[in-house]
Write a protein that holds these residues in place. Structure first.
Motif, mmCIF file in Angstrom:
data_model
loop_
_atom_site.group_PDB
_atom_site.id
_atom_site.type_symbol
_atom_site.label_atom_id
_atom_site.label_comp_id
_atom_site.label_asym_id
_atom_site.label_seq_id
_atom_site.Cartn_x
_atom_site.Cartn_y
_atom_site.Cartn_z
ATOM 1 N N PHE A 81 16.368 26.516 24.335
ATOM 2 C CA PHE A 81 15.431 27.628 24.438
ATOM 3 C C PHE A 81 14.110 27.100 24.976
ATOM 4 C CE2 PHE A 81 18.284 28.927 20.883
ATOM 5 C CZ PHE A 81 18.894 29.973 21.546
ATOM 6 N N PHE A 82 13.552 27.825 25.902
ATOM 7 C CA PHE A 82 12.341 27.405 26.611
ATOM 8 C C PHE A 82 11.142 27.274 25.685
ATOM 9 C CE2 PHE A 82 8.460 29.257 28.583
ATOM 10 C CZ PHE A 82 8.078 28.145 29.327
ATOM 11 N N VAL A 83 10.430 26.145 25.829
ATOM 12 C CA VAL A 83 9.177 25.909 25.102
ATOM 13 C C VAL A 83 8.061 25.708 26.121
ATOM 14 C CG1 VAL A 83 7.942 24.406 23.503
ATOM 15 C CG2 VAL A 83 10.390 24.823 23.175
ATOM 16 N N PRO A 84 7.032 26.563 26.146
ATOM 17 C CA PRO A 84 5.905 26.363 27.067
ATOM 18 C C PRO A 84 5.124 25.105 26.687
ATOM 19 C CG PRO A 84 5.911 28.577 26.104
ATOM 20 C CD PRO A 84 6.865 27.761 25.315
ATOM 21 N N LYS A 85 4.816 24.275 27.668
ATOM 22 C CA LYS A 85 4.110 23.024 27.409
ATOM 23 C C LYS A 85 2.757 22.998 28.126
ATOM 24 C CE LYS A 85 7.142 20.881 24.819
ATOM 25 N NZ LYS A 85 7.701 19.557 25.066
ATOM 26 N N PRO A 86 1.776 22.295 27.553
ATOM 27 C CA PRO A 86 0.477 22.134 28.210
ATOM 28 C C PRO A 86 0.621 21.497 29.588
ATOM 29 C CG PRO A 86 0.358 21.404 25.925
ATOM 30 C CD PRO A 86 1.807 21.662 26.221
ATOM 31 N N PHE A 87 -0.309 21.829 30.465
ATOM 32 C CA PHE A 87 -0.386 21.286 31.812
ATOM 33 C C PHE A 87 0.827 21.641 32.660
ATOM 34 C CE2 PHE A 87 -3.255 18.503 29.387
ATOM 35 C CZ PHE A 87 -4.427 18.738 30.096
ATOM 36 N N THR A 88 1.430 22.779 32.370
ATOM 37 C CA THR A 88 2.467 23.326 33.243
ATOM 38 C C THR A 88 2.037 24.738 33.644
ATOM 39 O OG1 THR A 88 3.757 24.398 31.491
ATOM 40 C CG2 THR A 88 4.240 22.078 31.953
ATOM 41 N N PRO A 89 2.578 25.257 34.737
ATOM 42 C CA PRO A 89 2.268 26.645 35.094
ATOM 43 C C PRO A 89 2.690 27.646 34.027
ATOM 44 C CG PRO A 89 3.179 25.478 36.987
ATOM 45 C CD PRO A 89 3.349 24.573 35.800
ATOM 46 N N PHE A 90 3.612 27.263 33.160
ATOM 47 C CA PHE A 90 4.084 28.168 32.113
ATOM 48 C C PHE A 90 3.323 28.005 30.796
ATOM 49 C CE2 PHE A 90 8.626 28.793 34.004
ATOM 50 C CZ PHE A 90 8.078 29.575 35.008
ATOM 51 N N GLN A 91 2.189 27.306 30.815
ATOM 52 C CA GLN A 91 1.418 27.135 29.579
ATOM 53 C C GLN A 91 0.826 28.464 29.090
ATOM 54 O OE1 GLN A 91 -1.801 24.378 30.335
ATOM 55 N NE2 GLN A 91 -2.696 25.604 31.962
ATOM 56 N N TRP A 92 0.832 29.477 29.936
ATOM 57 C CA TRP A 92 0.340 30.803 29.534
ATOM 58 C C TRP A 92 1.458 31.692 28.976
ATOM 59 C CZ3 TRP A 92 -1.640 28.395 33.939
ATOM 60 C CH2 TRP A 92 -3.027 28.180 33.937
ATOM 61 N N ALA A 93 2.702 31.241 29.020
ATOM 62 C CA ALA A 93 3.835 32.101 28.669
ATOM 63 C C ALA A 93 3.931 32.333 27.165
ATOM 64 C CB ALA A 93 5.137 31.480 29.175
ATOM 65 N N ILE A 146 18.498 33.813 19.346
ATOM 66 C CA ILE A 146 19.920 33.846 18.988
ATOM 67 C C ILE A 146 20.627 35.025 19.661
ATOM 68 C CG2 ILE A 146 21.552 34.138 17.082
ATOM 69 C CD1 ILE A 146 20.267 31.382 17.272
ATOM 70 N N ALA A 147 19.921 36.148 19.772
ATOM 71 C CA ALA A 147 20.497 37.316 20.455
ATOM 72 C C ALA A 147 20.766 36.995 21.923
ATOM 73 C CB ALA A 147 19.558 38.511 20.326
ATOM 74 N N ARG A 148 19.883 36.216 22.530
ATOM 75 C CA ARG A 148 20.094 35.827 23.927
ATOM 76 C C ARG A 148 21.309 34.902 24.053
ATOM 77 N NH1 ARG A 148 14.907 36.465 27.044
ATOM 78 N NH2 ARG A 148 13.635 37.774 25.671
ATOM 79 N N ALA A 149 21.438 33.992 23.102
ATOM 80 C CA ALA A 149 22.608 33.111 23.113
ATOM 81 C C ALA A 149 23.889 33.908 22.920
ATOM 82 C CB ALA A 149 22.468 32.053 22.026
ATOM 83 N N GLU A 186 19.148 24.993 18.416
ATOM 84 C CA GLU A 186 18.633 25.730 17.262
ATOM 85 C C GLU A 186 17.380 26.511 17.642
ATOM 86 O OE1 GLU A 186 19.074 22.447 17.357
ATOM 87 O OE2 GLU A 186 20.044 21.666 15.550
ATOM 88 N N ALA A 187 17.362 27.782 17.277
ATOM 89 C CA ALA A 187 16.248 28.650 17.664
ATOM 90 C C ALA A 187 14.997 28.390 16.834
ATOM 91 C CB ALA A 187 16.658 30.111 17.534
ATOM 92 N N ASP A 188 15.159 28.105 15.527
ATOM 93 C CA ASP A 188 13.980 27.910 14.694
ATOM 94 C C ASP A 188 13.229 26.637 15.066
ATOM 95 O OD1 ASP A 188 16.007 26.298 13.764
ATOM 96 O OD2 ASP A 188 16.089 27.160 11.743
ATOM 97 N N VAL A 189 13.958 25.599 15.453
ATOM 98 C CA VAL A 189 13.311 24.370 15.914
ATOM 99 C C VAL A 189 12.487 24.656 17.170
ATOM 100 C CG1 VAL A 189 13.698 22.050 16.843
ATOM 101 C CG2 VAL A 189 15.068 22.856 14.926
ATOM 102 N N THR A 190 13.021 25.482 18.055
ATOM 103 C CA THR A 190 12.319 25.825 19.294
ATOM 104 C C THR A 190 10.976 26.480 19.003
ATOM 105 O OG1 THR A 190 14.381 26.114 20.509
ATOM 106 C CG2 THR A 190 12.440 27.232 21.385
ATOM 107 N N VAL A 191 10.961 27.446 18.094
ATOM 108 C CA VAL A 191 9.712 28.139 17.763
ATOM 109 C C VAL A 191 8.696 27.159 17.195
ATOM 110 C CG1 VAL A 191 8.670 29.917 16.321
ATOM 111 C CG2 VAL A 191 10.867 30.341 17.427
#
Length: 620
Positions: A455-467, A476-479, A501-506
Motif C-alpha cells: 500500500f502506497f506511503v507518501p514520503k518526504p521530498f517526493t512529488p507525492f508528499q502532498w498526497a 483491505i477493500a482495495r486488496a 498489512e494495511a495497519d502497518v502502512t497507515v
C-alpha cells in the motif's frame, strides 16, 4: 563490563548467540587506550538484517582507517537477550570490544525504515543512555542519526543529539576532528553541538524551535542562534570512483539476509518515479568507473570467501558500463564457483541474455515492478513502462525458458480508481496468455505468476508528499477488489496474490510525515513493550492506537488530511538539491497524467545540478 557479561549460561539460553560474540573475519579490533574516539555504529534491527547493510560497512571501513578512531558495531538484541539484559542489569555492549556502548564517544544509528523507531529506543534503554537528548550528561555518548529516514528526522528529533544529512563519506572527518579538538580543550557537550551545527550536513534538533498554527500545521522553524544555519544541505560524494569502499568487508558468522559481496556501481537514479524517495534524494546520478569495480570484485571475493557477487544500484540497467562489467564478471568468475546476482535490471534482450548465463532458469523467477496495473496510473506515477514493453519482456523471458514471474504493484496511489485496481490481475492474465501462446513443446512447465501489492506511503521530498492516505479498512477493500478480480481471470490457476498489512502502512505514513509531536507516541509505545515493529509477529497495532489516544495525537492529521501546496512541512529546512518548486510541478503533472522524460532524455530542472558532480544528466 568484560566478555564475562554474557556467560556460557546466558549464551545457552538465547537463540543464535553468534549474533553477539564478535570476532568475525575482517572485523577490526584496536586497543581502546590507543585511540582518541570510540564510535559505535548501530543498525537498530537484528544482526542478520544489520550485517547486510552496505552503508555501515562503508563507514566502518572509512572510520577505522583513522588511527585515532575505533569504530565498532551493535545491533538490536533479539527479545530473548533483551529480557536477560534488563533482568540482570547488564548494559548493552559492542561486538568488537564487548564494552558498554554507553562508554563510547559516539553512537551512530542508521535509520533505514520507520518501523525501527521503537528499536532505537530499545538500543538507548539497554545501553543505559537517557532516551531524550535533553537528559544526557557529559558522560553520555553523542547520539547521531543517518540514513534515508533522516530526511524527516522530526518524529525522533528529541531522542538524537544530531543528525547527518546525506552521504557519510563527506563530513564525518570534520565532525570527528572538531570533537577531538574540543574534547582536548575541555569544552562542554552543549558547546560541541553548537559548533557541530555549523558543519555542512549536520542538524542539531535542540538548536531549532518549531512553532505551530492553530490548525496544527507548522508556522515556523527557526534556529535559536544567529550563527546556526537556517537550512541544512545534504552532503554527497561527487567522485564515486575514488570514494572509500570496503575491500575487506566483515563476514558474518551466521547467514545474513544478503550473504554476498556487494559491488555498488552507482548512486542516484534517472527515472523520476513520483512515489520514490530514494530516486529523488539520491540525485544526481553518479557512476563508479568499471575498472575500479573489476579490481574491487577481485579484492572482495578474495578477502571474504563469498561465493556470490551482487551489483548494487537503484536501477542497474541505467549504468552506462553495465555490459562491459557483466561480461567481465561472467568470464572471470562464473567458472570459479561464484554466482552473480543482478538485481534492479529492466527486462530487455540484454538483461535476459545475461540472466540466462548466470542463473539456473529452473529455479529462478523474473521480477517486474509495473507498480500500477493501468497505463493511466503508470503515467500518473511516471513509471515510464508501457503494457507493450511488459508483455514483450515477458515474452522474451518465456521463450528463453523462464516460467515464473513476480509482479510488484502498489494500491492506494493518488487518483486510483476501481478500474486501476482491476487492471492489476488483468495485466497478470495477459502475461499468462503470452506464456501459453508459446508452443507446448517449448514451454518449461506450468506458468506461475505471483502478484504482490503493497500500500502506497507518501514520503518526504517526493512529488507525492502532498498526497492523502486512507483507513486500513479501505486498503483491505482495495486488496479485495484485486483478489476478486484474480478469481475472474481465465488463467486464474496460474496467478497467486499476496498483499501487505494495511495497519502497518497507515503507521508508516504517520511516522514518515510526522512532526515532533509524534515522538511522545513512539516513546509511549516502547514503554508499553513495543519493539521489532518491522516484524509481523511482534507488531501490535492496537498498542500504537492506544498510545496515539493517550498522547492526544490524531493519526488522521498526518495521513488523511489534504495538504495545500504552500504548507510548511517538518522537513522543509533540509536542502536535498531537488527543489520544492520542481516537486510541485511534478505533483501537478501527476494530477494531469503527464509523463516527465527521464534525465538522459531531457533535463527537467529538478535542481540537483547544483552539486556540480560532472555526471548530472542536466550537464551532459
Amino acid at each position: 563490563m568484560t566478555k564475562l557479561a554474557l556467560s556460557d549460561e546466558i549464551l545457552m539460553k538465547i537463540d543464535k548467540p553468534a549474533r553477539y560474540i564478535g570476532n568475525e573475519l575482517n572485523s577490526v579490533v584496536k586497543e581502546k587506550d590507543t585511540v582518541d574516539i570510540r564510535f559505535v555504529m548501530c543498525f537498530p534491527d537484528v544482526y542478520e538484517i544489520g550485517m547486510s547493510h552496505l552503508g555501515i560497512q562503508i563507514l566502518y571501513d572509512m572510520l577505522n582507517k583513522r588511527e585515532d578512531v575505533w569504530c565498532e558495531r551493535v545491533y538490536s538484541p533479539w527479545p530473548d537477550l533483551h529480557a536477560i539484559l534488563k533482568e540482570e542489569n547488564i548494559p548493552l555492549f559492542s561486538l568488537e570490544s564487548q564494552q558498554p556502548v554507553k562508554d563510547a564517544d559516539f553512537l551512530g544509528i542508521t535509520i533505514q525504515y520507520e518501523m525501527c523507531y521503537t528499536n532505537i529506543l530499545q538500543i538507548l534503554d539497554l545501553s543505559q543512555i537517557p532516551i531524550e537528548a535533553a537528559d544526557r550528561t557529559e558522560n553520555d555518548p553523542i547520539l547521531i542519526g543517518g540514513g534515508p529516514c533522516t530526511y524527516n528526522p522530526e518524529p525522533i528529533a528529541e531522542f538524537f543529539d544530531l543528525f547527518y544529512m546525506g552521504e557519510g563519506e563527506i563530513s564525518y572527518d570534520a565532525l570527528l576532528d572538531l570533537y577531538k579538538k574540543m574534547k582536548q580543550e575541555g569544552a562542554s557537550r552543549k558547546d560541541f553541538l553548537h559548533e557541530a551545527a555549523k558543519i555542512p550536513g549536520i542538524y542539531v534538533p535542540s538548536l531549532y524551535e518549531v512553532s505551530y498554527k492553530e490548525d496544527g500545521t507548522i508556522a515556523g522553524f527557526e534556529p535559536v542562534y544567529e550563527d546556526v544555519p537556517r537550512t541544512v544541505t545534504k552532503q554527497i560524494v561527487t567522485d564515486m570512483t575514488q570514494a572509500v569502499y570496503p575491500e575487506k568487508p566483515i563476514v558474518p558468522f551466521i547467514k545474513a539476509t544478503q550473504d554476498r559481496v556487494v559491488l555498488e556501481i552507482q548512486r542516484g537514479c534517472i527515472r523520476g518515479c513520483r512515489f520514490c524517495q530514494a530516486g529523488m534524494v539520491y540525485r544526481p546520478t553518479r557512476e563508479k568507473d568499471v575498472e575500479r569495480l573489476k579490481k574491487l570484485a577481485y579484492q572482495m571475493l578474495k578477502s571474504t570467501g563469498h561465493e556470490e557477487i551482487s551489483l548494487s544500484s537503484l536501477s542497474s540497467s541505467d549504468y552506462s558500463q553495465l555490459q562491459e562489467l557483466v561480461t567481465f564478471l561472467i568470464e572471470e568468475f562464473k567458472g570459479k564457483g561464484v554466482n552473480i546476482s543482478l538485481p534492479s535490471l529492466r527486462i530487455d534482450a540484454f538483461s535476459l541474455d545475461v540472466m540466462g548465463k548466470v542463473q539456473d532458469i529452473k529455479k529462478s523467477s523474473l521480477t517486474f515492478a509495473p507498480e500500477a496495473g493501468s497505463q493511466r496510473l503508470r503515467d500518473v506515477i511516471n513509471k515510464g513502462l508501457t503494457k507493450e514493453v511488459i508483455l514483450e519482456g515477458a515474452g522474451m523471458a518465456f521463450e528463453g525458458g523462464w516460467n515464473k514471474v513476480k509482479l510488484y504493484f502498489m494500491l492506494g496511489l493518488p487518483t486510483e480508481t476501481e478500474e486501476d485496481m482491476k487492471a492489476i490481475p488483468e495485466l497478470a492474465n495477459d502475461i499468462a496468455v503470452r506464456y501459453y501462446e508459446i508452443p507446448k513443446d517449448q514451454r518449461n512447465g506450468k506458468c506461475q505468476i505471483t502478484i504482490s501489492t503493497s500500500f502506497f506511503v507518501p514520503k518526504p521530498f517526493t512529488p507525492f508528499q502532498w498526497a492523502s492516505m486512507h483507513d486500513p479498512e479501505d486498503y483491505i477493500a482495495r486488496a479485495k477488489v484485486v483478489n476478486d478480480t484474480v478469481k475472474e481471470q481465465l488463467n486464474r490457476k496460474s496467478i497467486k496474490y499476496n498483499w501487505h498489512e494495511a495497519d502497518v502502512t497507515v503507521l508508516e505514513g504517520v511516522l514518515a510525515r510526522g512532526d515532533r509531536k509524534v515522538g511522545n507516541v513512539i516513546r509511549t509505545v516502547y514503554e508499553r513493550g513495543g519493539i521489532f515493529d518491522a516484524w509481523s509477529e511482534y507488531f501490535d497495532y492496537q498498542r500504537w492506537l492506544d498510545a496515539f489516544a493517550e498522547c492526544g495525537v490524531d493519526m488522521d492529521f498526518y495521513t488523511k488530511r489534504e495538504r495545500s501546496l504552500d504548507e510548511v512541512f517538518p522537513w522543509d529546512f533540509i536542502d536535498t538539491g531537488v527543489t520544492k518548486e520542481f516537486l510541485k510541478r511534478e505533483w501537478q503533472n501527476a494530477m494531469e497524467e503527464n509523463v516527465t522524460p527521464n534525465c538522459r532524455m531531457r533535463c527537467s530542472g529538478c535542481g540537483a545540478a547544483q552539486f556540480k558532480t560532472g555526471v548530472c544528466m542536466a550537464e551532459r
